[in-house]
Design a protein around this motif. Sequence first.
Motif, PDB file in Angstrom:
ATOM      1  N   ARG A  76       0.831  -1.193   0.000  1.00  0.00           N
ATOM      2  CA  ARG A  76       0.000   0.000   0.000  1.00  0.00           C
ATOM      3  C   ARG A  76       0.872   1.251   0.000  1.00  0.00           C
ATOM      4  NH1 ARG A  76      -5.122  -1.263   0.639  1.00  0.00           N
ATOM      5  NH2 ARG A  76      -5.825   0.750   1.415  1.00  0.00           N
ATOM      6  N   GLY A  77       0.351   2.260  -0.693  1.00  0.00           N
ATOM      7  CA  GLY A  77       1.063   3.532  -0.725  1.00  0.00           C
ATOM      8  C   GLY A  77       2.096   3.643  -1.837  1.00  0.00           C
ATOM      9  N   LEU A  81      -3.811   5.451  -5.852  1.00  0.00           N
ATOM     10  CA  LEU A  81      -5.058   4.811  -5.409  1.00  0.00           C
ATOM     11  C   LEU A  81      -4.859   3.359  -4.960  1.00  0.00           C
ATOM     12  CD1 LEU A  81      -7.545   6.143  -8.149  1.00  0.00           C
ATOM     13  CD2 LEU A  81      -7.073   7.123  -5.888  1.00  0.00           C
ATOM     14  N   ASN A  82      -3.610   2.998  -4.640  1.00  0.00           N
ATOM     15  CA  ASN A  82      -3.275   1.629  -4.246  1.00  0.00           C
ATOM     16  C   ASN A  82      -3.771   0.604  -5.270  1.00  0.00           C
ATOM     17  OD1 ASN A  82      -2.056   2.509  -1.828  1.00  0.00           O
ATOM     18  ND2 ASN A  82      -4.069   2.635  -0.841  1.00  0.00           N
TER      19      ASN A  82
HETATM   20  C1  LIG Z   1      -3.464   3.687   0.102  1.00  0.00           C
HETATM   21  O1  LIG Z   1      -2.812   3.086   1.189  1.00  0.00           O
HETATM   22  C2  LIG Z   1      -2.239   4.019   2.091  1.00  0.00           C
HETATM   23  C3  LIG Z   1      -1.433   3.235   3.119  1.00  0.00           C
HETATM   24  O2  LIG Z   1      -2.221   2.238   3.743  1.00  0.00           O
HETATM   25  C4  LIG Z   1      -3.354   4.871   2.718  1.00  0.00           C
HETATM   26  O3  LIG Z   1      -2.803   5.839   3.572  1.00  0.00           O
HETATM   27  C5  LIG Z   1      -4.117   5.554   1.601  1.00  0.00           C
HETATM   28  O4  LIG Z   1      -5.223   6.254   2.121  1.00  0.00           O
HETATM   29  C6  LIG Z   1      -4.606   4.546   0.574  1.00  0.00           C
HETATM   30  N1  LIG Z   1      -5.205   5.269  -0.537  1.00  0.00           N
HETATM   31  C7  LIG Z   1      -6.400   4.950  -1.029  1.00  0.00           C
HETATM   32  C8  LIG Z   1      -6.876   5.784  -2.160  1.00  0.00           C
HETATM   33  O5  LIG Z   1      -7.057   4.032  -0.591  1.00  0.00           O
END
Ligand SMILES: *[C@@H]1O[C@H](CO)[C@@H](O)[C@H](O)[C@H]1NC(C)=O
Length: 314
Positions: A76-77, A81-82
């Motif tokens: 993630r990250g 948008l993951n």
């Molecule tokens: C993607 O993952 C990060 C880390 O977990 C988080 O902070 C972020 O809000 C996520 N973005 C979306 C668009 O879900």
Amino acid sequence: MAQQTLLSLCHVLVLALCVSAAEDFDWTKNEKGSFHYGTFPTVFSWGAGSSAYQTEGAWDKDGKGMSIWDVFSHKRGKIHLNDTGDSSCEGYYKFKDDILLMKDLKLNHYRFSISWPRILPTGIKSDKINEKGIQHYDSLINMLLENQITPIVTLYHWDLPQVLQEKYGGWQNSSMVNFFDDYANLCFERFGNRVKHWITFNNPWSIAVEGYEMGDHAPGLKLKGTGAYKAAHNIIKAHAKAWHTYDIQWRSKQKGMVGISLSTDWGEPVDITNQRDIEAADRYMQFYLGWFAAPLFSGDYPQVMKEYIGKLQY
Ligand SMILES: *[C@@H]1O[C@H](CO)[C@@H](O)[C@H](O)[C@H]1NC(C)=O
Ligand SMILES: *[C@@H]1O[C@H](CO)[C@@H](O)[C@H](O)[C@H]1NC(C)=O
């Protein structure tokens, strides 16, 4: 930036213009005006291109091993948008529809890449060959040819088998040269009776710099100062070794061509009357394009690179 565009490219067929394979093609014989007003010379070949990770999906299906992009995009990250390429365009399942679309576009060339871990799940030929993966590319290649579309095949469009990254450090390790050669040789053996245009690496600059120096592409390493140079060195040697393997073992039978796909930005002097600016622009080009092109064409790195970073040890 690059990551954001990477996964959104999936529905865009990148329009590429490939020169026909005819080796006697001579640009100078064409009329100067022949590109004007929506016309192209008759020998011009229309094509589109894709890469395995950005289009296939089926990331864990039919015995495919994981690639560094599967692992990286699942963190993630790392991606806008993951998002991941787990399903992507479902090209693994929809390639027949895609070829019909190519017919509609009247394309006669299609460039795609083979996913190394789809046919060698650990990346190592002596571990296991995944025949289902081979069958997929057999079907794709056969259907392209049945539709008079010439396949242009990239062997490495960034999706290194994850096992090779974890066990050996990926392109940091010179052992990749032999692993890649075994993989390339397998592709020549299985597909080379039908594929006559091979590209070893797509944009090695990105693999080295964004993957091993900046860390914003897989495998996401930030080995500042040396990471990119080591990776590039091993990639260049891997290209050369695979080229020679083709040359020695396959060229006389298969009569194909093996090349590489280099990309570059372009540097201009701010002030074209200033010698320092001219040298800076040239240095920029040497560190971008010359880095890979000079070893391939003349057997050594650009002089200016050796002067600036030659004291680094490989
Ligand atoms: C993607 O993952 C990060 C880390 O977990 C988080 O902070 C972020 O809000 C996520 N973005 C979306 C668009 O879900
Ligand atoms: C390359 O891989 C071998 C075998 O795992 C290991 O012994 C060696 O340390 C690695 N070299 C580098 C530069 O990572």
